[in-house]
Design a protein around this motif. Structure first.
Motif, PDB file in Angstrom:
ATOM      1  N   LEU A  19       0.676  -1.126  -0.025  1.00  0.00           N
ATOM      2  CA  LEU A  19       0.055   0.023  -0.241  1.00  0.00           C
ATOM      3  C   LEU A  19       0.803   1.107  -0.157  1.00  0.00           C
ATOM      4  CD1 LEU A  19      -2.921  -0.676   2.382  1.00  0.00           C
ATOM      5  CD2 LEU A  19      -3.163  -0.299   0.219  1.00  0.00           C
ATOM      6  N   ALA A  20       1.925   1.222   0.772  1.00  0.00           N
ATOM      7  CA  ALA A  20       2.746   2.362   0.963  1.00  0.00           C
ATOM      8  C   ALA A  20       3.465   2.814  -0.388  1.00  0.00           C
ATOM      9  CB  ALA A  20       3.713   2.231   2.135  1.00  0.00           C
ATOM     10  N   PRO A  48      -7.971  -2.753  16.043  1.00  0.00           N
ATOM     11  CA  PRO A  48      -7.181  -1.628  16.023  1.00  0.00           C
ATOM     12  C   PRO A  48      -5.701  -1.666  15.711  1.00  0.00           C
ATOM     13  CG  PRO A  48      -8.346  -2.098  18.068  1.00  0.00           C
ATOM     14  CD  PRO A  48      -8.649  -3.333  17.142  1.00  0.00           C
ATOM     15  N   GLU A  49      -4.931  -2.738  15.675  1.00  0.00           N
ATOM     16  CA  GLU A  49      -3.675  -2.934  15.433  1.00  0.00           C
ATOM     17  C   GLU A  49      -3.532  -2.917  13.615  1.00  0.00           C
ATOM     18  OE1 GLU A  49      -5.042  -7.329  15.873  1.00  0.00           O
ATOM     19  OE2 GLU A  49      -5.288  -5.251  16.974  1.00  0.00           O
ATOM     20  N   PHE A  50      -4.262  -3.426  13.264  1.00  0.00           N
ATOM     21  CA  PHE A  50      -4.473  -3.530  11.950  1.00  0.00           C
ATOM     22  C   PHE A  50      -4.812  -1.929  11.208  1.00  0.00           C
ATOM     23  CE2 PHE A  50      -5.925  -4.069   7.371  1.00  0.00           C
ATOM     24  CZ  PHE A  50      -4.978  -4.788   7.008  1.00  0.00           C
ATOM     25  N   LEU A  51      -5.642  -1.505  11.797  1.00  0.00           N
ATOM     26  CA  LEU A  51      -6.126  -0.115  11.192  1.00  0.00           C
ATOM     27  C   LEU A  51      -4.947   0.650  11.654  1.00  0.00           C
ATOM     28  CD1 LEU A  51      -8.202   2.100  10.707  1.00  0.00           C
ATOM     29  CD2 LEU A  51      -8.698   2.472  13.174  1.00  0.00           C
ATOM     30  N   GLN A  52      -3.969   0.750  12.396  1.00  0.00           N
ATOM     31  CA  GLN A  52      -2.914   1.641  12.712  1.00  0.00           C
ATOM     32  C   GLN A  52      -1.764   1.331  11.663  1.00  0.00           C
ATOM     33  OE1 GLN A  52      -2.653   4.318  14.462  1.00  0.00           O
ATOM     34  NE2 GLN A  52      -4.728   3.738  15.037  1.00  0.00           N
ATOM     35  N   ALA A  53      -1.701   0.033  11.304  1.00  0.00           N
ATOM     36  CA  ALA A  53      -0.705  -0.309  10.096  1.00  0.00           C
ATOM     37  C   ALA A  53      -1.440   0.272   8.685  1.00  0.00           C
ATOM     38  CB  ALA A  53      -0.817  -1.778  10.010  1.00  0.00           C
ATOM     39  N   TYR A  54      -2.560  -0.090   8.762  1.00  0.00           N
ATOM     40  CA  TYR A  54      -3.425   0.553   7.442  1.00  0.00           C
ATOM     41  C   TYR A  54      -3.042   2.020   7.236  1.00  0.00           C
ATOM     42  CZ  TYR A  54      -7.095   1.635   4.027  1.00  0.00           C
ATOM     43  OH  TYR A  54      -7.513   1.742   2.934  1.00  0.00           O
ATOM     44  N   LEU A  55      -3.475   2.650   8.422  1.00  0.00           N
ATOM     45  CA  LEU A  55      -3.317   4.314   8.367  1.00  0.00           C
ATOM     46  C   LEU A  55      -2.017   4.689   8.034  1.00  0.00           C
ATOM     47  CD1 LEU A  55      -5.711   5.176  11.211  1.00  0.00           C
ATOM     48  CD2 LEU A  55      -6.194   5.544   8.937  1.00  0.00           C
ATOM     49  N   SER A  56      -0.930   4.121   8.570  1.00  0.00           N
ATOM     50  CA  SER A  56       0.500   4.559   8.484  1.00  0.00           C
ATOM     51  C   SER A  56       0.814   4.289   7.020  1.00  0.00           C
ATOM     52  CB  SER A  56       1.241   3.799   9.632  1.00  0.00           C
ATOM     53  OG  SER A  56       1.451   2.228   9.200  1.00  0.00           O
ATOM     54  N   ALA A  57       0.419   2.999   6.706  1.00  0.00           N
ATOM     55  CA  ALA A  57       0.603   2.606   5.196  1.00  0.00           C
ATOM     56  C   ALA A  57       0.152   3.559   4.023  1.00  0.00           C
ATOM     57  CB  ALA A  57       0.394   1.338   4.731  1.00  0.00           C
ATOM     58  N   GLU A  59      -0.370   6.840   4.972  1.00  0.00           N
ATOM     59  CA  GLU A  59       0.440   8.261   5.295  1.00  0.00           C
ATOM     60  C   GLU A  59       1.678   8.088   4.443  1.00  0.00           C
ATOM     61  OE1 GLU A  59       1.804  10.911   8.871  1.00  0.00           O
ATOM     62  OE2 GLU A  59       0.988   8.944   9.251  1.00  0.00           O
ATOM     63  N   VAL A  60       2.312   6.971   4.455  1.00  0.00           N
ATOM     64  CA  VAL A  60       3.434   6.866   3.737  1.00  0.00           C
ATOM     65  C   VAL A  60       3.251   7.065   2.142  1.00  0.00           C
ATOM     66  CG1 VAL A  60       5.365   5.431   3.002  1.00  0.00           C
ATOM     67  CG2 VAL A  60       4.862   5.417   5.358  1.00  0.00           C
ATOM     68  N   GLN A  61       2.127   6.446   1.777  1.00  0.00           N
ATOM     69  CA  GLN A  61       1.642   6.590   0.424  1.00  0.00           C
ATOM     70  C   GLN A  61       1.587   8.115  -0.030  1.00  0.00           C
ATOM     71  OE1 GLN A  61      -2.322   4.994  -0.451  1.00  0.00           O
ATOM     72  NE2 GLN A  61      -1.441   4.298  -2.642  1.00  0.00           N
ATOM     73  N   GLU A  62       0.829   8.871   0.879  1.00  0.00           N
ATOM     74  CA  GLU A  62       0.549  10.304   0.533  1.00  0.00           C
ATOM     75  C   GLU A  62       2.153  11.074   0.456  1.00  0.00           C
ATOM     76  OE1 GLU A  62      -1.754  12.137   3.591  1.00  0.00           O
ATOM     77  OE2 GLU A  62      -2.976  10.605   3.725  1.00  0.00           O
ATOM     78  N   PHE A  63       3.104  10.722   1.191  1.00  0.00           N
ATOM     79  CA  PHE A  63       4.471  11.185   1.155  1.00  0.00           C
ATOM     80  C   PHE A  63       4.863  10.928  -0.406  1.00  0.00           C
ATOM     81  CE2 PHE A  63       4.280  11.539   5.857  1.00  0.00           C
ATOM     82  CZ  PHE A  63       4.415  12.809   6.010  1.00  0.00           C
TER      83      PHE A  63
END
Length: 145
Positions: A19-20, A48-57, A59-63
């Motif tokens: 994803l990232a 929740p732990e998967f949600l955090q991994a998904y959201l961080s990916a 965020e990296v994708q945005e950069f």
């Protein structure tokens, strides 16, 4: 019979990394050994732990997408790319970035909260000068200036 939906650290890492790097969730989930999209969406809602991994990916994708858009703009400035093509691609990245900011995945999202149908009351917090500046920025961002 459906695919197995056991969430392992290696599957989470693979999804996050792909994803990232800009790959679509649809493409990832079609790959052998990956869970279905429905399973991934269920994990987002219930783990929740998967949600955090998904959201961080994401965020990296945005950069990464920001870097690509900047490179496109610079390639036009350097005469290496056609302006119309680069503009079209940059507009796609902007559209995709807006789509990725889905309200339901933002911290503090409350589906029961009322949605303001009329944006005018929200503008009351700005002075007339600030509203003029915002309008000018919007026109510039839309390519109307």
């Amino acid at each position: 019979m459906g695919r197995r939906s056991i969430m392992s650290e290696s599957v989470v890492r693979a999804i996050r990394g792909r994803l990232a790097n800009g790959e679509s969730l649809r493409s990832i989930c079609r790959a052998p050994g990956m869970p279905s999209k429905a399973t991934v969406y269920r994990w987002i809602k219930t783990r929740p732990e998967f949600l955090q991994a998904y959201l961080s990916a994401r965020e990296v994708q945005e950069f990464i997408d920001d870097d690509i858009a900047c490179e496109l703009a610079m390639s036009v400035a350097d005469g290496l790319a056609d302006q119309d093509t680069a503009t079209s691609m940059i507009q796609h990245y902007r559209w995709a970035a807006g789509k990725r900011k889905a309200r339901k995945y933002r911290p503090g999202y409350n589906p029961a909260a009322p949605v303001c149908a009329d944006p005018a009351p929200a503008l009351d917090v700005f002075t007339p000068e600030e509203r003029m500046a915002l309008a000018a920025l919007s026109r510039k961002a839309a390519g109307l200036v």
